[in-house]
Design an enzyme around this catalytic site. Structure first.
Site, PDB file in Angstrom:
ATOM      1  N   ASN A   2       0.842  -1.196   0.000  1.00 29.95           N
ATOM      2  CA  ASN A   2       0.000   0.000   0.000  1.00 29.95           C
ATOM      3  C   ASN A   2       0.878   1.247   0.000  1.00 29.95           C
ATOM      4  OD1 ASN A   2       0.576   0.759   2.844  1.00 29.95           O
ATOM      5  ND2 ASN A   2      -0.405  -1.217   3.224  1.00 29.95           N
ATOM      6  N   LYS A  17       9.626 -16.301 -10.660  1.00 25.76           N
ATOM      7  CA  LYS A  17       8.756 -15.276 -11.246  1.00 25.76           C
ATOM      8  C   LYS A  17       7.644 -15.931 -12.071  1.00 25.76           C
ATOM      9  CE  LYS A  17       9.059 -11.445 -14.480  1.00 25.76           C
ATOM     10  NZ  LYS A  17       9.747 -11.090 -15.689  1.00 25.76           N
ATOM     11  N   LYS A  28     -13.613   0.280  15.777  1.00 24.03           N
ATOM     12  CA  LYS A  28     -12.268  -0.315  15.846  1.00 24.03           C
ATOM     13  C   LYS A  28     -11.741  -0.253  17.278  1.00 24.03           C
ATOM     14  CE  LYS A  28     -10.834   0.020  11.080  1.00 24.03           C
ATOM     15  NZ  LYS A  28     -10.300   0.809  10.009  1.00 24.03           N
ATOM     16  N   ASP A  67      -4.283  -6.437   5.171  1.00 29.31           N
ATOM     17  CA  ASP A  67      -5.302  -7.319   5.758  1.00 29.31           C
ATOM     18  C   ASP A  67      -5.271  -8.710   5.125  1.00 29.31           C
ATOM     19  OD1 ASP A  67      -6.399  -5.547   7.628  1.00 29.31           O
ATOM     20  OD2 ASP A  67      -7.452  -4.474   6.034  1.00 29.31           O
ATOM     21  N   PHE A  80      -4.367   3.276  14.995  1.00 29.27           N
ATOM     22  CA  PHE A  80      -4.790   4.239  13.985  1.00 29.27           C
ATOM     23  C   PHE A  80      -6.002   3.650  13.268  1.00 29.27           C
ATOM     24  CE2 PHE A  80      -1.969   7.885  13.069  1.00 29.27           C
ATOM     25  CZ  PHE A  80      -1.073   7.708  14.098  1.00 29.27           C
ATOM     26  N   LYS A 117     -10.838  -3.684  19.217  1.00 28.35           N
ATOM     27  CA  LYS A 117      -9.421  -3.952  19.487  1.00 28.35           C
ATOM     28  C   LYS A 117      -9.014  -3.551  20.905  1.00 28.35           C
ATOM     29  CE  LYS A 117      -8.610  -3.484  14.547  1.00 28.35           C
ATOM     30  NZ  LYS A 117      -7.631  -3.548  13.487  1.00 28.35           N
TER      31      LYS A 117
HETATM   32  O1  PMT Z   1       3.053   5.989   6.504  1.00 31.80           O
HETATM   33  P1  PMT Z   1       2.480   7.308   6.050  1.00 31.80           P
HETATM   34  O2  PMT Z   1       2.634   7.519   4.571  1.00 31.80           O
HETATM   35  O3  PMT Z   1       2.984   8.448   6.873  1.00 31.80           O
HETATM   36  O4  PMT Z   1       0.875   7.243   6.274  1.00 31.80           O
HETATM   37  C1  PMT Z   1       0.368   7.171   7.570  1.00 31.80           C
HETATM   38  C2  PMT Z   1      -0.829   6.225   7.648  1.00 31.80           C
HETATM   39  C3  PMT Z   1      -1.978   6.773   6.794  1.00 31.80           C
HETATM   40  C4  PMT Z   1      -0.460   4.823   7.172  1.00 31.80           C
HETATM   41  C5  PMT Z   1      -1.225   6.162   9.171  1.00 31.80           C
HETATM   42  O5  PMT Z   1      -1.555   7.441   9.618  1.00 31.80           O
HETATM   43  C6  PMT Z   1      -2.377   5.190   9.418  1.00 31.80           C
HETATM   44  O6  PMT Z   1      -3.540   5.498   9.252  1.00 31.80           O
HETATM   45  N1  PMT Z   1      -2.021   3.946   9.841  1.00 31.80           N
HETATM   46  C7  PMT Z   1      -2.970   2.822  10.032  1.00 31.80           C
HETATM   47  C8  PMT Z   1      -3.269   2.169   8.714  1.00 31.80           C
HETATM   48  C9  PMT Z   1      -4.236   0.992   8.847  1.00 31.80           C
HETATM   49  O7  PMT Z   1      -3.854  -0.090   8.580  1.00 31.80           O
HETATM   50  O8  PMT Z   1      -5.415   1.302   9.343  1.00 31.80           O
HETATM   51  P2  PMT Z   1      -6.657   0.246   9.531  1.00 31.80           P
HETATM   52  O9  PMT Z   1      -7.825   1.114   9.831  1.00 31.80           O
HETATM   53  O10 PMT Z   1      -6.709  -0.662   8.359  1.00 31.80           O
HETATM   54  O11 PMT Z   1      -6.234  -0.593  10.793  1.00 31.80           O
HETATM   55  C10 PMT Z   1      -6.603  -0.246  12.116  1.00 31.80           C
HETATM   56  C11 PMT Z   1      -5.477  -0.547  13.064  1.00 31.80           C
HETATM   57  O12 PMT Z   1      -5.217  -1.959  13.111  1.00 31.80           O
HETATM   58  C12 PMT Z   1      -4.155   0.109  12.737  1.00 31.80           C
HETATM   59  O13 PMT Z   1      -3.576   0.573  13.921  1.00 31.80           O
HETATM   60  C13 PMT Z   1      -3.331  -1.015  12.112  1.00 31.80           C
HETATM   61  O14 PMT Z   1      -1.946  -0.829  12.357  1.00 31.80           O
HETATM   62  C14 PMT Z   1      -3.868  -2.244  12.840  1.00 31.80           C
HETATM   63  N2  PMT Z   1      -3.845  -3.471  12.031  1.00 31.80           N
HETATM   64  C15 PMT Z   1      -4.470  -3.542  10.833  1.00 31.80           C
HETATM   65  C16 PMT Z   1      -4.462  -4.740  10.135  1.00 31.80           C
HETATM   66  C17 PMT Z   1      -3.807  -5.861  10.663  1.00 31.80           C
HETATM   67  N3  PMT Z   1      -3.771  -7.012  10.012  1.00 31.80           N
HETATM   68  N4  PMT Z   1      -3.197  -5.763  11.852  1.00 31.80           N
HETATM   69  C18 PMT Z   1      -3.207  -4.608  12.545  1.00 31.80           C
HETATM   70  O15 PMT Z   1      -2.637  -4.532  13.651  1.00 31.80           O
END
Ligand code: PMT
Length: 394
Positions: A204, A283, A331, A273, A317, A335
Site C-alpha cells: 500500500n 517469477k 475499531k 489485511d 490508527f 481492538k
Molecule cells: O506511513 P504514512 O505515509 O505516513 O501514512 C500514515 C498512515 C496513513 C499509514 C497512518 O496514519 C495510518 O492510518 N495507519 C494505520 C493504517 C491501517 O492499517 O489502518 P486500519 O484502519 O486498516 O487498521 C486499524 C489498526 O489496526 C491500525 O492501527 C493497524 O496498524 C492495525 N492493524 C491492521 C491490520 C492488521 N492485520 N493488523 C493490525 O494490527
C-alpha cells in the site's frame, strides 16, 4: 541553565539573529553562536559576542579546544540555524562537513531546527526543496519562511520567520524533553509487503512518515523506542531500536516478541489485511490471459494485542475514507484500545505519503479532539500530549 547553539549564515535577515538571541535570553536560555565565514561578511562576530558574553565560533581549526564540535554538542539541548541559506541546507542534506557549523551538525544528537531565508527562486528551486525534504525525513524541523517583501525587491516566499515564532517553536521542542523518561514505546510504521512471487508483492501507499515522526517525538521526550518498520525509504531516528520487517506475519512476530517490554504501543503501520495464499518461488511467467491470485486473511495484530492488553496503553490508527468517528469507535471497541487516531486516507495532501496529516483523536471516555491540517511532526506532538494525559489518568 539550558543552552542552545545558534548557527548563523550569510543572509540579509542576519540582523534578526540578534533578536532571536534576546528572545532566548528572556527565557533564561544560554546561546552559543556559530557563524559561517560568509556570515561574518555581513556582521562582525563582535556583535554576537557582546550579546551572548561568549566567543563566537567561526573557524574549525581556530577555536580553543580542537574538538569543540564534540564537546559543545554534548552541552546543548538544541541546534537552531537561523537564518539558514540554500548553501548550508545543501551541505547538511548531503553530509558535507567543510566548516565548523556543518561539521557540528553531524556531531549533535539533540533536535535540530532550521529557519531558511533566501530569495524566492532560490527557495523554490527543486534542489533546495529536495534538500529540505531530505532533512525533514531525517527529523530536522524546518520553520518555513514567510511570504513578504524580500531584500531583492520582489514580493514572495523566503523571508525568515519572525524571531518570536522561531524561539517559541524551539522552546516547545526543548520542553518536551524527559517527560517519557523510563517508558518503553513500541511503534509500528510503514506498509507491509505480501509476496506473490520472487519479484512481485501486494502493498500500500504508506511511506512510514507518520510512524517515524511519532518515534522521533517519543525519543525527544526521553522515551526508549522500539520501531518496527515495514519497507520504507526513510532514515530511522538515531536512537531508536529499529526492527525491519517485510510482511504482516513478520511484523506480527516482532510485535508479539517485543510487546511484553513495552509500556505504550502505537500501531501506526498500514498492515495488509490479506496475503496471497501461495507464494511462488520463481517469477510467474506471462503465459495465460488471466490468472487468479487467492488472498487469505492476515492476523489482526492489534486485535490480538487488545486481548492481552494488561496495563499497557494501547493506541491504534484508523485509516478511513468516510464515517470517521463511527468507524473508529468500532475499531476502538473491537481492538480494546485506549486511544484511536483516525485519518482520512482518501485525500492526496494528507495521510498516506504526505508530510502532513489531519487526525481525530478519540479516547475511551469518548473525548474527541480534531486537529487542523498540520505537519506530521506537529501531529505527533499532539498525539504524545494526549498520551501523556492518558498516562497521568491511569
Ligand atoms: O506511513 P504514512 O505515509 O505516513 O501514512 C500514515 C498512515 C496513513 C499509514 C497512518 O496514519 C495510518 O492510518 N495507519 C494505520 C493504517 C491501517 O492499517 O489502518 P486500519 O484502519 O486498516 O487498521 C486499524 C489498526 O489496526 C491500525 O492501527 C493497524 O496498524 C492495525 N492493524 C491492521 C491490520 C492488521 N492485520 N493488523 C493490525 O494490527
Amino acid at each position: 541553565m539550558r543552552k542552545i547553539a545558534l548557527g548563523i549564515c550569510s543572509s540579509i535577515s542576519i540582523y534578526k539573529s540578534a533578536e532571536i538571541i534576546r528572545e532566548f535570553q528572556k527565557k533564561d536560555i544560554k546561546v552559543r553562536v556559530i557563524m559561517t565565514r560568509n556570515a561574518t561578511e555581513f556582521i562582525q562576530p563582535l556583535l554576537f559576542e557582546a550579546l551572548t558574553g561568549e566567543k563566537v565560533i567561526v573557524d574549525q581549526f581556530k577555536n580553543s579546544a580542537g574538538i569543540e564540535h564534540i564537546s559543545l554538542a554534548n552541552e546543548i539541548s538544541l541546534l537552531l540555524i537561523a537564518p539558514a541559506t540554500a548553501n548550508i541546507i545543501g551541505k547538511l542534506a548531503n553530509g558535507i562537513a567543510d566548516d565548523f557549523l556543518s561539521t557540528f551538525y553531524l556531531a549533535v544528537k539533540c533536535p535540530v531546527v532550521i529557519a531558511p531565508s533566501m530569495n524566492e527562486n532560490m527557495y523554490l528551486n527543486p534542489i533546495t526543496q529536495e534538500n529540505l525534504r531530505k532533512l525533514k525525513s531525517l527529523g530536522v524541523i524546518i520553520i518555513e519562511p514567510e511570504v513578504g517583501e524580500l531584500a531583492c525587491g520582489v514580493k514572495g516566499i523566503g523571508r525568515l520567520a519572525e524571531p518570536a515564532k522561531i524561539v517559541e517553536e524551539c522552546i516547545s521542542l526543548m520542553e518536551r524533553k524527559d517527560s517519557l523518561r523510563g517508558k518503553k514505546i513500541l511503534i509500528t510504521a510503514g506498509p507491509t509487503q505480501e509476496k506473490i512471487d520472487a519479484v512481485r508483492f501486494i502493498s500500500n501507499k504508506s511511506s512510514g512518515k507518520m510512524g517515524y515522526s511519532l518515534a522521533r517525538e517519543a525519543l525527544w521526550r526521553g522515551g526508549e523506542v522500539i520501531l518496527i518498520s515495514g519497507p520504507t525509504f526513510l532514515q530511522p531516528p538515531n536512537k531508536a531500536q529499529v526492527i525491519k520487517v517485510n510482511s504482516a506475519l513478520e511484523m506480527r512476530e516482532q510485535v508479539i516478541k517485543n510487546y511484553k517490554a513495552a509500556d505504550i504501543v502505537i500501531m501506526c503501520a498500514a498492515v495488509a489485511d490479506y496475503r496471497p495464499s501461495k507464494t511462488y518461488k520463481t517469477k510467474i511467467k506471462k503465459e495465460d490471459e488471466k490468472i487468479n491470485i487467492e488472498l487469505i486473511r492476515n492476523p489482526d495484530i492489534l486485535e490480538e494485542l487488545g486481548r492481552k492488553k494488561g496495563d499497557k496503553l494501547l493506541i491504534g490508527f484508523a485509516a478511513e475514507t468516510g464515517n470517521f468517528i463511527e468507524n473508529a469507535k468500532k475499531k476502538m471497541k473491537k481492538k480494546n484500545l485506549d486511544l484511536v487516531i483516525v485519518n482520512d486516507v482518501s485525500k492526496e495532501n494528507i495521510g498516506f505519503g504526505s508530510d502532513y496529516n489531519q487526525v481525530i483523536l478519540i479516547d475511551k471516555k469518548g473525548e474527541i479532539e480534531k486537529t487542523k491540517i498540520l505537519s506530521k511532526v506537529e501531529i505527533s506532538k499532539i498525539i504524545f500530549d494526549k498520551i501523556e494525559k492518558l498516562l497521568n489518568e491511569i
